[in-house]
Design a protein around this motif. Structure first.
Motif, PDB file in Angstrom:
ATOM      1  N   GLN A   1      21.437  15.177  -0.457  1.00 22.91           N
ATOM      2  CA  GLN A   1      22.237  15.712  -1.197  1.00 22.91           C
ATOM      3  C   GLN A   1      22.103  17.118  -1.786  1.00 22.91           C
ATOM      4  N   THR A   2      20.893  17.314  -2.196  1.00 23.96           N
ATOM      5  CA  THR A   2      20.460  18.512  -2.745  1.00 23.96           C
ATOM      6  C   THR A   2      19.756  19.360  -1.813  1.00 23.96           C
ATOM      7  N   GLY A   3      19.088  18.903  -0.636  1.00 24.70           N
ATOM      8  CA  GLY A   3      18.798  19.597   0.345  1.00 24.70           C
ATOM      9  C   GLY A   3      17.204  20.122  -0.154  1.00 24.70           C
ATOM     10  N   MET A   4      16.860  19.372  -1.013  1.00 22.89           N
ATOM     11  CA  MET A   4      15.177  19.494  -1.394  1.00 22.89           C
ATOM     12  C   MET A   4      14.326  18.465  -1.207  1.00 22.89           C
ATOM     13  N   LEU A   5      13.141  19.028  -1.275  1.00 17.48           N
ATOM     14  CA  LEU A   5      11.933  18.314  -0.884  1.00 17.48           C
ATOM     15  C   LEU A   5      11.423  17.667  -2.235  1.00 17.48           C
ATOM     16  N   GLN A   6      10.651  16.568  -2.368  1.00 16.82           N
ATOM     17  CA  GLN A   6      10.124  16.021  -3.783  1.00 16.82           C
ATOM     18  C   GLN A   6       8.631  16.044  -3.503  1.00 16.82           C
ATOM     19  N   MET A   7       7.978  16.801  -4.426  1.00 13.01           N
ATOM     20  CA  MET A   7       6.316  16.874  -4.325  1.00 13.01           C
ATOM     21  C   MET A   7       5.879  16.086  -5.487  1.00 13.01           C
ATOM     22  N   ASN A   8       5.216  14.875  -5.295  1.00 12.72           N
ATOM     23  CA  ASN A   8       4.713  14.147  -6.304  1.00 12.72           C
ATOM     24  C   ASN A   8       3.107  14.196  -6.358  1.00 12.72           C
ATOM     25  N   LYS A   9       2.572  13.352  -7.369  1.00 10.74           N
ATOM     26  CA  LYS A   9       1.283  13.133  -7.534  1.00 10.74           C
ATOM     27  C   LYS A   9       0.679  14.338  -7.719  1.00 10.74           C
ATOM     28  N   ILE A  10       1.098  15.350  -8.583  1.00  7.98           N
ATOM     29  CA  ILE A  10       0.438  16.582  -8.878  1.00  7.98           C
ATOM     30  C   ILE A  10      -0.344  16.291 -10.220  1.00  7.98           C
ATOM     31  N   PRO A  11      -1.581  16.601 -10.103  1.00  9.65           N
ATOM     32  CA  PRO A  11      -2.520  16.439 -11.262  1.00  9.65           C
ATOM     33  C   PRO A  11      -2.145  17.008 -12.565  1.00  9.65           C
ATOM     34  N   VAL A  12      -2.298  16.653 -13.693  1.00 11.32           N
ATOM     35  CA  VAL A  12      -2.101  17.420 -15.065  1.00 11.32           C
ATOM     36  C   VAL A  12      -3.108  18.563 -14.983  1.00 11.32           C
ATOM     37  N   GLY A  13      -2.225  19.666 -15.428  1.00 10.88           N
ATOM     38  CA  GLY A  13      -3.094  21.018 -15.561  1.00 10.88           C
ATOM     39  C   GLY A  13      -3.093  21.732 -14.132  1.00 10.88           C
ATOM     40  N   ASP A  14      -2.371  21.225 -13.043  1.00 16.33           N
ATOM     41  CA  ASP A  14      -2.250  21.920 -11.744  1.00 16.33           C
ATOM     42  C   ASP A  14      -1.627  23.040 -12.066  1.00 16.33           C
TER      43      ASP A  14
ATOM     44  N   VAL B   1       8.718  26.488  -4.777  1.00 15.52           N
ATOM     45  CA  VAL B   1       8.839  25.736  -5.966  1.00 15.52           C
ATOM     46  C   VAL B   1       9.999  26.117  -6.671  1.00 15.52           C
ATOM     47  N   VAL B   2      11.074  25.292  -6.981  1.00 15.95           N
ATOM     48  CA  VAL B   2      12.353  25.547  -7.764  1.00 15.95           C
ATOM     49  C   VAL B   2      12.086  24.934  -9.377  1.00 15.95           C
ATOM     50  N   ASP B   3      11.297  23.882  -9.321  1.00 12.79           N
ATOM     51  CA  ASP B   3      11.178  23.216 -10.622  1.00 12.79           C
ATOM     52  C   ASP B   3      10.338  22.391 -10.645  1.00 12.79           C
ATOM     53  N   VAL B   4       9.392  22.380 -11.950  1.00 10.31           N
ATOM     54  CA  VAL B   4       8.198  21.522 -12.037  1.00 10.31           C
ATOM     55  C   VAL B   4       8.397  20.542 -13.355  1.00 10.31           C
ATOM     56  N   LYS B   5       8.153  19.267 -13.096  1.00  3.36           N
ATOM     57  CA  LYS B   5       8.485  18.388 -14.351  1.00  3.36           C
ATOM     58  C   LYS B   5       7.266  17.488 -14.584  1.00  3.36           C
ATOM     59  N   VAL B   6       6.939  17.328 -15.814  1.00  6.22           N
ATOM     60  CA  VAL B   6       5.920  16.215 -16.073  1.00  6.22           C
ATOM     61  C   VAL B   6       6.349  14.884 -15.740  1.00  6.22           C
ATOM     62  N   GLY B   7       5.648  13.934 -15.305  1.00  6.76           N
ATOM     63  CA  GLY B   7       6.153  12.659 -15.014  1.00  6.76           C
ATOM     64  C   GLY B   7       6.379  11.818 -16.246  1.00  6.76           C
ATOM     65  N   ASP B   8       6.695  10.598 -16.161  1.00  3.34           N
ATOM     66  CA  ASP B   8       7.193   9.763 -17.305  1.00  3.34           C
ATOM     67  C   ASP B   8       5.931   9.345 -17.987  1.00  3.34           C
ATOM     68  N   TYR B   9       4.744   9.293 -17.486  1.00  2.00           N
ATOM     69  CA  TYR B   9       3.603   8.696 -18.380  1.00  2.00           C
ATOM     70  C   TYR B   9       2.498   9.736 -18.616  1.00  2.00           C
ATOM     71  N   GLY B  10       2.941  10.988 -18.239  1.00  2.00           N
ATOM     72  CA  GLY B  10       2.292  12.079 -18.567  1.00  2.00           C
ATOM     73  C   GLY B  10       1.027  12.495 -17.863  1.00  2.00           C
ATOM     74  N   TYR B  11       0.934  11.616 -16.773  1.00  2.00           N
ATOM     75  CA  TYR B  11      -0.546  11.767 -15.939  1.00  2.00           C
ATOM     76  C   TYR B  11      -0.275  12.800 -14.785  1.00  2.00           C
ATOM     77  N   THR B  12       0.867  12.814 -14.403  1.00  4.16           N
ATOM     78  CA  THR B  12       1.066  13.650 -13.020  1.00  4.16           C
ATOM     79  C   THR B  12       2.452  14.434 -13.234  1.00  4.16           C
ATOM     80  N   SER B  13       2.545  15.357 -12.506  1.00  9.19           N
ATOM     81  CA  SER B  13       3.972  16.072 -12.437  1.00  9.19           C
ATOM     82  C   SER B  13       4.552  16.123 -10.930  1.00  9.19           C
ATOM     83  N   THR B  14       5.869  16.254 -11.373  1.00  9.10           N
ATOM     84  CA  THR B  14       6.712  16.266 -10.173  1.00  9.10           C
ATOM     85  C   THR B  14       7.171  17.578 -10.004  1.00  9.10           C
ATOM     86  N   ALA B  15       7.269  18.153  -8.657  1.00  2.51           N
ATOM     87  CA  ALA B  15       7.755  19.584  -8.160  1.00  2.51           C
ATOM     88  C   ALA B  15       8.880  19.347  -7.192  1.00  2.51           C
TER      89      ALA B  15
END
Length: 289
Positions: A212-225, A251-265
């Motif tokens: 729908q958005t034409g975007m890829l999801q990058m997961n498991k990005i460590p905190v402080g990346d 990269v168009v957006d970076v968000k911290v995960g629900d538990y704060g251990y990883t980020s999603t881009a």
């Protein structure tokens, strides 16, 4: 009585001769104007000539115009042929020019990639494209006879496109990155990725594509990346599936995960996934026979 008649005839003849001599004298003499008989004779002659000259001129002009029209029609036909030939030659020239520019672009791209990373690119022509949601793939004109093997990466000059999923003798099928879904075991494998110019400090896994958005999801990005909006994401080479250094997207957006251990881009892929005429199959040392 006959004598009188003869005298009259002689008298008239003399008078006529005298008038003729006088008239000739006027005609031969130096005069600035004509006599009325001369004017009458000249005007009458000019009028009669004009009656015949003008129609004759119109007729002659008509035939000349017809001849000119015929010559003009022949010239128009020659010009039409010349324009048609020019159009064909111009189209052929534009095609050859475009093809040469494309080949030069491909050559420059191949040389640049070869200098940057340890792999070679083989140009493949796109035979067909399937856009069904359950089978988003393309077919290339290279197969096993050309050294193509499953799981080889396929790229365009803009970025990563997908991987080889099936191979025959003369063709191969590419599973596009738009089929990526970590929950589907039949989708394209996840991509170990990093950020260009931050390779030693950034890492994540590209695991899904949002149609729908034409975007890829990058997961498991460590905190402080250090990953940030505007960075270019490339393959890290970890895992051996995708060679190191394949461009993926921005990269168009970076968000911290629900538990704060990883980020999603959120990654905007650079490959446009349409209107391809040719692509590149990536050959690494371990895959070259």
């Amino acid at each position: 009585m006959f004598k009188l008649f003869n005298n009259k005839r002689l008298f008239i003849l003399l008078i006529t001769l005298v008038m003729f001599i006088v008239l000739m004298g006027f005609s031969l003499g130096s005069r600035k104007s004509l006599t009325w008989p001369e004017n009458f004779l000249r005007d009458t002659t000019g009028f009669v000539q004009s009656l015949f000259y003008k129609p004759a001129g119109y007729v002659a002009g008509l035939f000349q115009d017809i001849a000119n029209l015929h010559d003009l029609a022949e010239e128009n036909e020659r010009l039409k042929l010349m324009v048609a030939q020019y159009t064909r030659e111009k189209a052929q020239y534009n095609f050859i020019k475009s093809q040469n520019e494309s080949l030069q672009k491909d050559l420059n791209f191949r040389e640049a990639q070869k200098n940057l990373y340890d792999f070679e690119l083989h140009i493949a022509q796109v035979i067909s494209l399937t856009t069904e949601p359950s089978n988003n793939s393309i077919v290339l004109d290279l197969g096993s006879k050309d050294g193509i093997k499953p799981n080889m990466s396929v790229i365009s000059t803009e970025g990563l496109v997908g991987v080889i999923s099936q191979v025959s003798n003369f063709t191969s099928t590419v599973k596009l990155m738009t089929m990526m879904d970590v929950k589907d075991p039949n989708s394209q494998p996840a991509i170990a990725a990093t950020v260009q110019d931050k390779e030693d400090n950034s890492f994540g896994m590209i695991e899904s594509y949002d149609a729908q958005t034409g975007m890829l999801q990058m997961n498991k990005i460590p905190v402080g990346d250090p990953i940030a909006v505007g960075d270019t994401v490339i393959s890290s080479g970890i895992g051996g599936m995708y060679p190191r250094g394949l461009t993926i997207g921005k990269v168009v957006d970076v968000k911290v995960g629900d538990y704060g251990y990883t980020s999603t881009a959120t990654i905007d892929p650079l490959a446009d996934f349409q209107d391809w005429k040719e692509l590149f199959v990536v050959f690494t040392e371990e895959r070259v026979e």
